[in-house]
Write a protein that holds these residues in place. Structure first.
Motif, mmCIF file in Angstrom:
data_model
loop_
_atom_site.group_PDB
_atom_site.id
_atom_site.type_symbol
_atom_site.label_atom_id
_atom_site.label_comp_id
_atom_site.label_asym_id
_atom_site.label_seq_id
_atom_site.Cartn_x
_atom_site.Cartn_y
_atom_site.Cartn_z
ATOM 1 N N ILE A 92 6.059 1.526 -11.100
ATOM 2 C CA ILE A 92 5.403 0.947 -9.925
ATOM 3 C C ILE A 92 5.375 2.010 -8.832
ATOM 4 C CG2 ILE A 92 5.559 -0.791 -8.094
ATOM 5 C CD1 ILE A 92 6.912 -2.645 -10.031
ATOM 6 N N LYS A 93 4.232 2.143 -8.174
ATOM 7 C CA LYS A 93 4.105 3.049 -7.036
ATOM 8 C C LYS A 93 3.913 2.212 -5.770
ATOM 9 C CE LYS A 93 2.195 6.919 -9.656
ATOM 10 N NZ LYS A 93 1.059 7.860 -9.816
ATOM 11 N N PRO A 94 4.925 2.148 -4.904
ATOM 12 C CA PRO A 94 4.826 1.303 -3.699
ATOM 13 C C PRO A 94 3.915 1.921 -2.644
ATOM 14 C CG PRO A 94 6.883 2.501 -3.703
ATOM 15 C CD PRO A 94 6.227 2.803 -5.019
ATOM 16 N N GLY A 95 3.529 1.083 -1.658
ATOM 17 C CA GLY A 95 2.711 1.574 -0.557
ATOM 18 C C GLY A 95 3.524 2.381 0.436
ATOM 19 N N LYS A 96 2.857 2.957 1.425
ATOM 20 C CA LYS A 96 3.537 3.768 2.425
ATOM 21 C C LYS A 96 4.379 2.892 3.360
ATOM 22 C CE LYS A 96 0.139 7.502 2.534
ATOM 23 N NZ LYS A 96 -0.793 8.270 3.382
ATOM 24 N N ASN A 97 5.478 3.504 3.841
ATOM 25 C CA ASN A 97 6.346 2.870 4.843
ATOM 26 C C ASN A 97 6.895 1.522 4.383
ATOM 27 O OD1 ASN A 97 5.874 4.996 6.684
ATOM 28 N ND2 ASN A 97 3.937 4.026 7.292
ATOM 29 N N VAL A 98 7.084 1.369 3.055
ATOM 30 C CA VAL A 98 7.637 0.116 2.582
ATOM 31 C C VAL A 98 9.070 -0.063 3.079
ATOM 32 C CG1 VAL A 98 8.485 1.068 0.400
ATOM 33 C CG2 VAL A 98 7.903 -1.350 0.546
ATOM 34 N N GLN A 103 11.244 7.225 2.107
ATOM 35 C CA GLN A 103 9.982 6.714 1.566
ATOM 36 C C GLN A 103 10.058 6.689 0.038
ATOM 37 O OE1 GLN A 103 6.892 5.511 2.920
ATOM 38 N NE2 GLN A 103 6.763 4.986 0.758
ATOM 39 N N ALA A 104 10.034 5.485 -0.554
ATOM 40 C CA ALA A 104 10.006 5.366 -2.018
ATOM 41 C C ALA A 104 8.617 5.739 -2.528
ATOM 42 C CB ALA A 104 10.358 3.950 -2.436
ATOM 43 N N LYS A 105 8.573 6.596 -3.543
ATOM 44 C CA LYS A 105 7.298 7.053 -4.109
ATOM 45 C C LYS A 105 6.959 6.349 -5.436
ATOM 46 C CE LYS A 105 6.634 10.366 -1.038
ATOM 47 N NZ LYS A 105 5.481 10.398 -0.113
ATOM 48 N N LYS A 106 7.980 6.172 -6.266
ATOM 49 C CA LYS A 106 7.715 5.586 -7.585
ATOM 50 C C LYS A 106 9.005 5.029 -8.165
ATOM 51 C CE LYS A 106 6.977 8.277 -11.151
ATOM 52 N NZ LYS A 106 6.314 9.219 -12.094
ATOM 53 N N PHE A 107 8.891 3.878 -8.849
ATOM 54 C CA PHE A 107 9.990 3.302 -9.612
ATOM 55 C C PHE A 107 9.588 3.301 -11.089
ATOM 56 C CE2 PHE A 107 9.977 1.165 -5.459
ATOM 57 C CZ PHE A 107 11.235 1.502 -4.998
ATOM 58 N N SER A 108 10.500 3.674 -11.964
ATOM 59 C CA SER A 108 10.196 3.668 -13.402
ATOM 60 C C SER A 108 11.447 3.321 -14.191
ATOM 61 C CB SER A 108 9.645 5.030 -13.848
ATOM 62 O OG SER A 108 10.573 6.063 -13.591
ATOM 63 N N TRP A 109 11.244 2.636 -15.314
ATOM 64 C CA TRP A 109 12.377 2.236 -16.151
ATOM 65 C C TRP A 109 11.904 1.871 -17.561
ATOM 66 C CZ3 TRP A 109 10.083 -0.744 -12.463
ATOM 67 C CH2 TRP A 109 9.623 -2.009 -12.836
ATOM 68 N N TYR A 110 12.879 1.732 -18.461
ATOM 69 C CA TYR A 110 12.616 1.389 -19.855
ATOM 70 C C TYR A 110 13.219 0.030 -20.184
ATOM 71 C CZ TYR A 110 11.232 6.231 -20.661
ATOM 72 O OH TYR A 110 10.600 7.449 -20.611
ATOM 73 N N ASN A 111 12.523 -0.693 -21.045
ATOM 74 C CA ASN A 111 13.023 -1.956 -21.592
ATOM 75 C C ASN A 111 13.024 -1.885 -23.112
ATOM 76 O OD1 ASN A 111 12.414 -2.824 -18.870
ATOM 77 N ND2 ASN A 111 12.475 -4.927 -19.653
ATOM 78 N N PHE A 135 11.688 9.593 -4.433
ATOM 79 C CA PHE A 135 11.611 9.330 -2.995
ATOM 80 C C PHE A 135 11.563 10.633 -2.213
ATOM 81 C CE2 PHE A 135 15.997 9.919 -4.085
ATOM 82 C CZ PHE A 135 16.551 10.611 -3.020
ATOM 83 N N SER A 136 11.306 10.483 -0.927
ATOM 84 C CA SER A 136 11.397 11.588 0.028
ATOM 85 C C SER A 136 12.003 11.047 1.315
ATOM 86 C CB SER A 136 10.015 12.194 0.295
ATOM 87 O OG SER A 136 9.176 11.244 0.934
ATOM 88 N N TYR A 137 12.466 11.940 2.201
ATOM 89 C CA TYR A 137 12.971 11.507 3.506
ATOM 90 C C TYR A 137 12.764 12.634 4.501
ATOM 91 C CZ TYR A 137 17.195 14.148 2.242
ATOM 92 O OH TYR A 137 18.071 15.131 1.865
ATOM 93 N N SER A 138 12.902 12.299 5.770
ATOM 94 C CA SER A 138 12.641 13.260 6.841
ATOM 95 C C SER A 138 13.600 14.442 6.740
ATOM 96 C CB SER A 138 12.814 12.587 8.212
ATOM 97 O OG SER A 138 11.926 11.505 8.350
ATOM 98 N N GLY A 139 13.073 15.615 6.962
ATOM 99 C CA GLY A 139 13.894 16.816 6.944
ATOM 100 C C GLY A 139 14.010 17.446 5.564
ATOM 101 N N TYR A 140 13.408 16.804 4.522
ATOM 102 C CA TYR A 140 13.457 17.385 3.179
ATOM 103 C C TYR A 140 12.034 17.487 2.639
ATOM 104 C CZ TYR A 140 14.700 18.290 -1.658
ATOM 105 O OH TYR A 140 14.823 18.862 -2.899
ATOM 106 N N PRO A 167 16.451 1.292 -1.475
ATOM 107 C CA PRO A 167 15.152 1.831 -1.911
ATOM 108 C C PRO A 167 14.148 0.748 -2.275
ATOM 109 C CG PRO A 167 16.794 2.123 -3.622
ATOM 110 C CD PRO A 167 17.529 1.625 -2.421
ATOM 111 N N PHE A 168 14.637 -0.486 -2.501
ATOM 112 C CA PHE A 168 13.737 -1.566 -2.923
ATOM 113 C C PHE A 168 13.322 -2.462 -1.761
ATOM 114 C CE2 PHE A 168 16.580 -0.583 -6.512
ATOM 115 C CZ PHE A 168 15.637 -0.116 -7.415
ATOM 116 N N GLU A 169 13.593 -2.009 -0.547
ATOM 117 C CA GLU A 169 13.231 -2.809 0.621
ATOM 118 C C GLU A 169 11.731 -3.103 0.608
ATOM 119 O OE1 GLU A 169 13.088 -2.391 5.500
ATOM 120 O OE2 GLU A 169 14.332 -1.025 4.322
ATOM 121 N N GLY A 170 11.400 -4.365 0.797
ATOM 122 C CA GLY A 170 9.996 -4.754 0.852
ATOM 123 C C GLY A 170 9.356 -5.016 -0.502
#
Length: 459
Positions: A307-313, A322-330, A367-372, A429-432
């Motif tokens: 899943i790729k979330p929207g900006k500022n989630v 800022q979360a960029k992408k979530f991925s997992w296996y089942n 993810f990414s965050y300010s200053g990196y 990271p899963f906020e929103g």
């Protein structure tokens, strides 16, 4: 210029005549000389025994049972022993066996029945001084009349020379027959009789199953018996495959690949988030696939989801997370009850209701965050666990393929609202993000044991 044109015509005519002669020379080793100023044609071989045919008219006495024989360019005499004769309306065909401890480079391809041959026709002439030498005859023969189903009267120019037992070649260099009439005394006649090689082939093959006649028909890869055996083998294999595919099976086994997609939705931050994308590989195991209206299916598979979330989630994060992408296996095991509503000879229509039990591994989040500068990837430990999904499907099967349109809804939470330490700050990271996922998708499988559809041959 006036002298050049006749020369050019002469060169072209000479070249064509030479090409024709060279083309016919390939059959010279097939021809043998038989005692009594007659010739024969090699049509089969078994070890060091060569089978030779010759012909004459039916009114004179039959040829002797034993004849001295010469092969092409070989001055050694070999004994030809008569095997049997075949009678046509006005001609006789003789089959002789010649044992010779030499290797004769005779040619098996090609022959062509007169009815399919292309005029004009050509033959060969012998050397009166050398019994083991003969040449292509450049004089043409044409059809004069049909004497019987197997006999054709050929016409040529007066003065042409031909010989009893010599083969006749058509314009495409296929053997079309054998001359059965001799020249009248020392004077040539413009008419001679030929036995159709197609009729000869029928007689010799029916008498020996290609032991005596091994020439290859024009356009075929092998002699008639080999071709018929190959066709019979293919037919046998086809029937076996049809019967194998048409057997009733207890379980259908079908490797599967699927792709699923959820619709976009508005996350808790008011942003548009793309739906989940899923890709799966697995196998379908379906009980009682070829009979009845109700059957059961178990479909173990490995599923990858992202899943790729929207900006500022995660807008409340103090570090600008800022979360960029979530991925997992089942690893999922869907179990279905399937109901067949259409069963035809080559296809089956069905729908199914089921339930999926699975295990979800921990989620990776990018993810990414300010200053990196750039993106990082962490594992959200504690998100692994068992999942449950009500599932439905509708599909069609045909041949070895099966296509499903499926839907499932995950009752279990795919994420957990918990904090992870990032850059000395606690971040969720899963906020929103919503907790549940639904997916609609397509699944394609290939059945490896048998085919779908109505069966007519029970196991």
């Amino acid at each position: 210029m006036k002298q050049f044109l006749p020369c050019l015509i002469f060169i072209l005519v000479s070249t064509c005549s030479l090409a024709q002669s060279v083309n016919h020379e390939v059959y010279l080793p097939n021809i043998v000389y038989l005692e009594g100023e007659i010739y024969g044609l090699i049509v089969g071989q078994e070890g060091n025994t060569y089978y030779v045919m010759t012909a004459d008219q039916s009114k004179p006495e039959e040829l002797p049972n034993n004849l001295n024989t010469y092969f092409y360019k070989n001055n050694t005499t070999y004994l030809a022993m008569q095997v049997r004769t075949f009678n046509f309306k006005g001609s006789r065909l003789y089959l002789y066996a010649v044992k010779a401890n030499i290797a004769v480079d005779w040619r098996k391809a090609y022959y062509q029945s007169y009815s399919k041959a292309s005029a004009p026709f050509y033959s060969y002439i012998g050397d009166s001084k050398q019994k083991s030498t003969w040449y292509p005859n450049s004089r043409e023969f044409t059809k004069n009349q049909l004497l019987s189903k197997a006999e054709i009267q050929l016409a040529t120019v007066r003065g042409n020379v031909y010989a009893q037992g010599m083969p006749v070649i058509d314009n495409f260099n296929s053997i079309v027959g054998i001359i059965s009439s001799s020249m009248a005394g020392e004077e040539s006649t413009p008419l001679t009789t030929m036995i159709d090689i197609g009729q000869i082939a029928d007689e010799l093959i029916s008498a020996s199953d290609c032991k005596y006649f091994q020439l290859v028909e024009f356009g075929q890869p092998a002699n008639r018996c080999d071709t018929e055996r190959q066709l019979a083998q293919k037919d046998k294999q086809l029937k076996a495959r049809i019967q194998r595919d048409n057997r009733m099976r207890a379980i259908a086994i079908a490797p599967v690949v699927s792709v699923g997609l959820s619709a976009t939705y508005e996350d808790n931050a008011g942003n548009s988030t793309s739906g989940a994308k899923g890709y799966a590989l697995g196998v379908n195991l379906i009980t009682n696939p070829d009979a009845g209206r109700v059957r059961f299916a178990i479909k173990p598979r490995a599923l990858f989801t992202e899943i790729k979330p929207g900006k500022n989630v995660t807008s409340s994060s103090p570090i600008g997370f800022q979360a960029k992408k979530f991925s997992w296996y089942n690893v999922d095991v869907p179990i279905f009850a399937e109901f067949v509503f259409s069963r035809k000879v080559h296809s089956t229509g069905y729908f199914g209701l089921g339930y999926t039990l699975g295990y979800q591994k921990d989620i990776d989040y990018e993810f990414s965050y300010s200053g990196y500068r750039g993106n990082l990837v962490n594992k959200a430990s504690g998100t692994a666990g068992f999942v449950q999904k009500p599932t439905a499907e509708i599909g069609i099967e045909g041949g070895r393929l099966r296509l499903d349109l499926f839907f499932w809804y995950q009752l279990s939470d795919w994420n957990k609202s918990q904090m992870y330490r990032i850059s000395k700050t606690d971040v969720n990271p899963f906020e929103g993000m919503q907790r549940h996922i639904w997916t609609i998708g397509l699944e394609l499988s290939f059945r490896i044991n048998g085919k779908w559809g109505m069966k007519s041959i029970p196991e």
